[in-house]
Design a protein around this motif. Sequence first.
Motif, PDB file in Angstrom:
ATOM      1  N   TYR A 147       3.746  -0.934  11.966  1.00 62.39           N
ATOM      2  CA  TYR A 147       2.231  -0.577  12.510  1.00 62.39           C
ATOM      3  C   TYR A 147       2.454  -0.913  13.742  1.00 62.39           C
ATOM      4  O   TYR A 147       3.090  -1.566  14.576  1.00 62.39           O
ATOM      5  N   ASP A 148       1.546  -0.284  14.627  1.00 64.97           N
ATOM      6  CA  ASP A 148       1.140  -0.363  16.125  1.00 64.97           C
ATOM      7  C   ASP A 148      -0.199  -0.611  16.122  1.00 64.97           C
ATOM      8  O   ASP A 148      -1.056  -0.211  15.513  1.00 64.97           O
ATOM      9  N   ILE A 149      -0.615  -1.218  17.037  1.00 69.27           N
ATOM     10  CA  ILE A 149      -1.883  -1.688  17.312  1.00 69.27           C
ATOM     11  C   ILE A 149      -2.585  -1.363  18.712  1.00 69.27           C
ATOM     12  O   ILE A 149      -1.756  -1.719  19.888  1.00 69.27           O
ATOM     13  N   ASN A 150      -3.343  -0.715  19.141  1.00 71.29           N
ATOM     14  CA  ASN A 150      -4.087  -0.560  20.320  1.00 71.29           C
ATOM     15  C   ASN A 150      -5.358  -1.303  20.203  1.00 71.29           C
ATOM     16  O   ASN A 150      -6.390  -0.989  19.835  1.00 71.29           O
ATOM     17  N   TYR A 151      -4.905  -2.677  21.109  1.00 68.13           N
ATOM     18  CA  TYR A 151      -6.019  -3.653  21.264  1.00 68.13           C
ATOM     19  C   TYR A 151      -7.228  -3.288  22.036  1.00 68.13           C
ATOM     20  O   TYR A 151      -8.266  -3.889  21.777  1.00 68.13           O
ATOM     21  N   GLU A 152      -7.236  -2.319  22.666  1.00 67.88           N
ATOM     22  CA  GLU A 152      -8.238  -1.781  23.547  1.00 67.88           C
ATOM     23  C   GLU A 152      -9.574  -1.231  22.619  1.00 67.88           C
ATOM     24  O   GLU A 152     -10.469  -0.860  22.820  1.00 67.88           O
ATOM     25  N   ASP A 153      -8.802  -0.665  21.476  1.00 70.30           N
ATOM     26  CA  ASP A 153      -9.839   0.217  20.673  1.00 70.30           C
ATOM     27  C   ASP A 153     -10.242  -0.747  19.738  1.00 70.30           C
ATOM     28  O   ASP A 153      -9.959  -1.785  18.998  1.00 70.30           O
ATOM     29  N   GLU A 154     -11.837  -0.762  19.746  1.00 67.97           N
ATOM     30  CA  GLU A 154     -12.733  -1.808  18.767  1.00 67.97           C
ATOM     31  C   GLU A 154     -12.834  -1.228  17.573  1.00 67.97           C
ATOM     32  O   GLU A 154     -13.025  -2.218  16.788  1.00 67.97           O
ATOM     33  N   ASN A 155     -12.447  -0.004  16.963  1.00 65.43           N
ATOM     34  CA  ASN A 155     -12.456   0.312  15.649  1.00 65.43           C
ATOM     35  C   ASN A 155     -11.058   0.207  15.096  1.00 65.43           C
ATOM     36  O   ASN A 155     -10.230   0.937  15.380  1.00 65.43           O
ATOM     37  N   TYR A 156     -11.048  -0.740  14.415  1.00 59.12           N
ATOM     38  CA  TYR A 156      -9.634  -1.248  13.542  1.00 59.12           C
ATOM     39  C   TYR A 156      -9.124   0.059  12.885  1.00 59.12           C
ATOM     40  O   TYR A 156      -7.851   0.250  12.748  1.00 59.12           O
ATOM     41  N   LEU A 157     -10.020   1.114  12.499  1.00 58.68           N
ATOM     42  CA  LEU A 157      -9.240   2.118  11.693  1.00 58.68           C
ATOM     43  C   LEU A 157      -8.604   3.016  12.659  1.00 58.68           C
ATOM     44  O   LEU A 157      -7.502   3.628  12.277  1.00 58.68           O
ATOM     45  N   THR A 158      -8.728   3.151  13.852  1.00 56.74           N
ATOM     46  CA  THR A 158      -8.263   4.084  14.854  1.00 56.74           C
ATOM     47  C   THR A 158      -7.522   3.237  15.748  1.00 56.74           C
ATOM     48  O   THR A 158      -6.394   3.799  16.248  1.00 56.74           O
ATOM     49  N   ALA A 159      -7.377   1.851  15.728  1.00 56.60           N
ATOM     50  CA  ALA A 159      -6.724   1.026  16.623  1.00 56.60           C
ATOM     51  C   ALA A 159      -5.210   0.798  15.987  1.00 56.60           C
ATOM     52  O   ALA A 159      -4.339   0.713  16.688  1.00 56.60           O
ATOM     53  N   VAL A 160      -5.190   0.512  14.406  1.00 53.21           N
ATOM     54  CA  VAL A 160      -3.981   0.386  13.793  1.00 53.21           C
ATOM     55  C   VAL A 160      -3.401   1.591  13.312  1.00 53.21           C
ATOM     56  O   VAL A 160      -3.950   2.604  12.741  1.00 53.21           O
ATOM     57  N   THR A 161      -2.140   2.020  13.716  1.00 51.16           N
ATOM     58  CA  THR A 161      -1.346   3.021  12.988  1.00 51.16           C
ATOM     59  C   THR A 161      -0.347   2.714  12.411  1.00 51.16           C
ATOM     60  O   THR A 161       0.413   2.078  12.746  1.00 51.16           O
ATOM     61  N   LEU A 162      -0.136   2.919  10.932  1.00 52.15           N
ATOM     62  CA  LEU A 162       0.915   2.780  10.147  1.00 52.15           C
ATOM     63  C   LEU A 162       1.543   3.858  10.045  1.00 52.15           C
ATOM     64  O   LEU A 162       1.257   5.089   9.860  1.00 52.15           O
ATOM     65  N   ARG A 163       3.007   3.659   9.899  1.00 53.44           N
ATOM     66  CA  ARG A 163       4.085   4.589   9.623  1.00 53.44           C
ATOM     67  C   ARG A 163       5.190   4.046   8.976  1.00 53.44           C
ATOM     68  O   ARG A 163       5.386   3.044   9.031  1.00 53.44           O
ATOM     69  N   ARG A 164       6.034   4.989   8.360  1.00 53.99           N
ATOM     70  CA  ARG A 164       7.114   4.579   7.875  1.00 53.99           C
ATOM     71  C   ARG A 164       8.144   4.248   8.808  1.00 53.99           C
ATOM     72  O   ARG A 164       8.249   4.975   9.695  1.00 53.99           O
ATOM     73  N   SER A 165       8.755   3.124   8.600  1.00 54.16           N
ATOM     74  CA  SER A 165       9.815   2.489   9.487  1.00 54.16           C
ATOM     75  C   SER A 165      11.268   3.129   9.163  1.00 54.16           C
ATOM     76  O   SER A 165      12.024   3.004  10.127  1.00 54.16           O
ATOM     77  N   LYS A 166      11.423   3.256   8.077  1.00 52.82           N
ATOM     78  CA  LYS A 166      12.899   3.881   7.734  1.00 52.82           C
ATOM     79  C   LYS A 166      12.777   5.142   7.043  1.00 52.82           C
ATOM     80  O   LYS A 166      12.091   5.345   6.215  1.00 52.82           O
ATOM     81  N   GLN A 167      13.854   5.818   7.114  1.00 49.12           N
ATOM     82  CA  GLN A 167      13.910   7.056   6.303  1.00 49.12           C
ATOM     83  C   GLN A 167      14.788   6.652   4.844  1.00 49.12           C
ATOM     84  O   GLN A 167      15.911   6.204   5.171  1.00 49.12           O
ATOM     85  N   LYS A 168      14.219   7.222   4.033  1.00 42.68           N
ATOM     86  CA  LYS A 168      14.885   6.775   2.489  1.00 42.68           C
ATOM     87  C   LYS A 168      16.158   7.724   2.447  1.00 42.68           C
ATOM     88  O   LYS A 168      15.960   9.002   2.714  1.00 42.68           O
ATOM     89  N   ILE A 169      17.213   7.291   2.079  1.00 41.95           N
ATOM     90  CA  ILE A 169      18.433   8.025   1.848  1.00 41.95           C
ATOM     91  C   ILE A 169      18.618   8.536   0.421  1.00 41.95           C
ATOM     92  O   ILE A 169      18.545   7.644  -0.338  1.00 41.95           O
ATOM     93  N   ARG A 170      18.937   9.853   0.124  1.00 36.75           N
ATOM     94  CA  ARG A 170      18.743  10.184  -1.308  1.00 36.75           C
ATOM     95  C   ARG A 170      20.169  10.313  -1.667  1.00 36.75           C
ATOM     96  O   ARG A 170      21.199  10.592  -1.014  1.00 36.75           O
TER      97      ARG A 170
END
Length: 170
Positions: A147-170
């Motif tokens: 995750y990444d956080i923009n501490y300047e943004d007061e709305n936690y829904l837009t301040a926090v960005t969740l993302r997959r950190s690893k690509q799954k290998i099949r």
Amino acid sequence: MEISAHCSFCEHKEFDFAKGNLCGLTSQKADFIRKCSKITFDENAKEEIAKINLEYKFLQDQKTKVIGHLILFSIIGVSVILADIYFTQVLYEAGWISTGSVIGIAFGIGFIGYAFTPYIKYTNTNSVVKSQKQRMDNFFSLYDYSYDINYEDENYLTAVTLRRSKQKIR
């Protein structure tokens, strides 16, 4: 990490006063080993991430103030004690005996105690918050998320960005 901790980040969590935390998909208590295959991260996860990281950031911002307070009042306390010892010697050499030295030393020790109180509170709180953040970061790495956080943004829904950190290998 306990199963209920997984549920606190999941969007499917439900709470029943009689049964406690339930899975919204099965209406049963969560029952899995290590990690849940149906977990979904969105608002609940962002709220928890924001809460824990804001508390962590607040404590990191307080560190300089707390250490400054510790140094300043320790110096004052030691100075009061040294000045008291000096004046006690001067008065003794002049032929005076006084109980003022005891009072001066007590004030000096009081300043030193005042110096350490916020520092002790800071270190205790910091260890708890660091532990919470570490558990949360380990939790998200278990599910291959970061995750990444923009501490300047007061709305936690837009301040926090969740993302997959690893690509799954099949």
